[in-house]
Write an enzyme that holds these catalytic residues in place. Structure first.
Site, PDB file in Angstrom:
ATOM      1  CG  ASP A  35       9.734   1.118  -1.909  1.00 37.97           C
ATOM      2  OD1 ASP A  35      10.255   1.025  -0.793  1.00 37.97           O
ATOM      3  OD2 ASP A  35       8.840   1.936  -2.194  1.00 37.97           O
ATOM      4  CE  LYS A  57       6.915  -0.228   2.473  1.00 38.33           C
ATOM      5  NZ  LYS A  57       6.203   0.891   3.048  1.00 38.33           N
ATOM      6  CG  MET A 171      -0.737  -2.298  -3.466  1.00 41.55           C
ATOM      7  SD  MET A 171      -0.430  -1.317  -1.994  1.00 41.55           S
ATOM      8  CE  MET A 171      -1.442   0.121  -2.326  1.00 41.55           C
TER       9      MET A 171
HETATM   10  N1  SAH Z   1       3.491   4.182  -6.480  1.00 36.78           N
HETATM   11  C1  SAH Z   1       3.256   3.029  -7.319  1.00 36.78           C
HETATM   12  C2  SAH Z   1       2.220   2.105  -6.729  1.00 36.78           C
HETATM   13  C3  SAH Z   1       2.611   1.536  -5.392  1.00 36.78           C
HETATM   14  S1  SAH Z   1       1.472   0.348  -4.815  1.00 36.78           S
HETATM   15  C4  SAH Z   1       2.862   3.499  -8.725  1.00 36.78           C
HETATM   16  O1  SAH Z   1       2.584   4.686  -8.920  1.00 36.78           O
HETATM   17  O2  SAH Z   1       2.865   2.671  -9.637  1.00 36.78           O
HETATM   18  C5  SAH Z   1       2.128  -1.122  -5.482  1.00 36.78           C
HETATM   19  C6  SAH Z   1       1.204  -1.685  -6.533  1.00 36.78           C
HETATM   20  O3  SAH Z   1       1.444  -1.084  -7.795  1.00 36.78           O
HETATM   21  C7  SAH Z   1       1.372  -3.171  -6.816  1.00 36.78           C
HETATM   22  O4  SAH Z   1       0.721  -3.948  -5.854  1.00 36.78           O
HETATM   23  C8  SAH Z   1       0.738  -3.295  -8.169  1.00 36.78           C
HETATM   24  O5  SAH Z   1      -0.669  -3.286  -8.059  1.00 36.78           O
HETATM   25  C9  SAH Z   1       1.140  -1.991  -8.818  1.00 36.78           C
HETATM   26  N2  SAH Z   1       2.334  -2.136  -9.686  1.00 36.78           N
HETATM   27  C10 SAH Z   1       3.496  -1.498  -9.557  1.00 36.78           C
HETATM   28  N3  SAH Z   1       4.340  -1.815 -10.554  1.00 36.78           N
HETATM   29  C11 SAH Z   1       3.674  -2.675 -11.351  1.00 36.78           C
HETATM   30  C12 SAH Z   1       3.992  -3.370 -12.552  1.00 36.78           C
HETATM   31  N4  SAH Z   1       5.174  -3.225 -13.162  1.00 36.78           N
HETATM   32  N5  SAH Z   1       3.056  -4.174 -13.096  1.00 36.78           N
HETATM   33  C13 SAH Z   1       1.856  -4.323 -12.525  1.00 36.78           C
HETATM   34  N6  SAH Z   1       1.503  -3.701 -11.385  1.00 36.78           N
HETATM   35  C14 SAH Z   1       2.398  -2.887 -10.807  1.00 36.78           C
END
Ligand code: SAH
Length: 253
Positions: A35, A57, A171
């Site tokens: 991803d 995505k 998100m």
């Molecule tokens: N499975 C992932 C989340 C997927 S949804 C997890 O456990 O982290 C994707 C969302 O995760 C993004 O829109 C953002 O809100 C958050 N996100 C993921 N990586 C990030 C990062 N390095 N810094 C800030 N937000 C992050």
């Protein structure tokens, strides 16, 4: 020969937060389906011979539809390959990991799951924000702020506000105005501390801490973009005292 699919969490960005089990499996990968949120450092661990499939995505442009991703996983595993499905953070937290497993199960494709360090907890930590704290919050709620184009958010702001725990929205950058409005309308005080944490655990990490009522303006002023998480709760006050990552000698390198 039967292949296998490994559903692997890549962590939030910093390669040091990738699990040892994840790395071990990634080194054996023949196909890697990843991803947009997988960090560069983790991508750098993929063997050179492996076939790379980017299904990245990001909010506005979908590169590959979920059904196509499912199809790729099944096809590659049926061809006998070691397939790693690499996802940002933890694969089961807003990662549609469950949906991918349903199809694998239906096709009799064996799989394993490697949890990851989720951004919901690690990004606050890298910003000096403990999501719970005996004085401020005894629960934490992780909520998706994703909203389909033209639809409104389906979030129970009343119970979230009543609960008194720390709120972590993933998100949610594009729906920040709606989230703030929803919380205020549900009775959350406008001076409640909140934060937007951008690109956490990476060299480009940035944060905005402000009163809930001013969060949108402040984030706008600083041009905060994605990926970012929104944290609402008194624990955000601690960022100023506990913020540590930006103070590392090589921060930003
Ligand atoms: N499975 C992932 C989340 C997927 S949804 C997890 O456990 O982290 C994707 C969302 O995760 C993004 O829109 C953002 O809100 C958050 N996100 C993921 N990586 C990030 C990062 N390095 N810094 C800030 N937000 C992050």
């Amino acid at each position: 020969m039967q292949g296998k699919v490994y559903l692997v969490g890549a962590g939030p960005s910093d390669p040091g937060l990738f699990t040892r089990r994840g790395e071990e499996i990634l080194k054996r990968a023949e196909v890697v389906v990843y991803d947009a949120l997988v960090g560069q450092g983790v991508l750098g661990m993929i063997p050179r011979e492996a076939k790379l499939i980017n299904v990245g995505k990001r909010a506005s442009h979908h590169t590959m539809k979920q059904e196509e991703i499912n199809g790729v996983l099944v096809r590659e595993a049926k061809a006998g390959r070691v397939v790693v499905r690499l996802k940002g953070g933890d694969p089961f937290l807003f990662g549609r990991g469950g949906e991918e497993l349903e199809l694998l199960r239906a096709h009799g494709v064996p799989f394993e799951i490697v949890p990851g360090v989720t951004s919901a907890l690690a990004v606050p930590a890298y910003n000096g924000i403990p999501v719970t704290h005996r004085e401020f919050a005894s629960s934490v709620h992780i909520i998706t702020g994703h909203r389909k184009a033209g639809e409104t958010l389906d979030i129970d702001f009343q119970s979230l506000t009543k609960g008194g725990g720390t709120l972590v929205f993933l998100m949610g950058v594009r729906s920040l105005p709606e989230i703030v409005r929803g919380l205020l309308a549900a009775g959350m005080p406008a001076d409640m501390t909140a934060a937007v944490l951008e690109r956490g655990t990476s060299a480009g990490q940035r944060r905005v801490v402000a009163a809930l009522g001013e969060l949108e303006d402040e984030a706008g002023r600083q041009g905060i973009g994605t990926p970012a998480i929104i944290v609402v709760g008194e624990v955000c006050k601690l960022a100023e005292t506990f913020g540590w990552y930006e103070q590392l000698p090589l921060f930003g390198e």
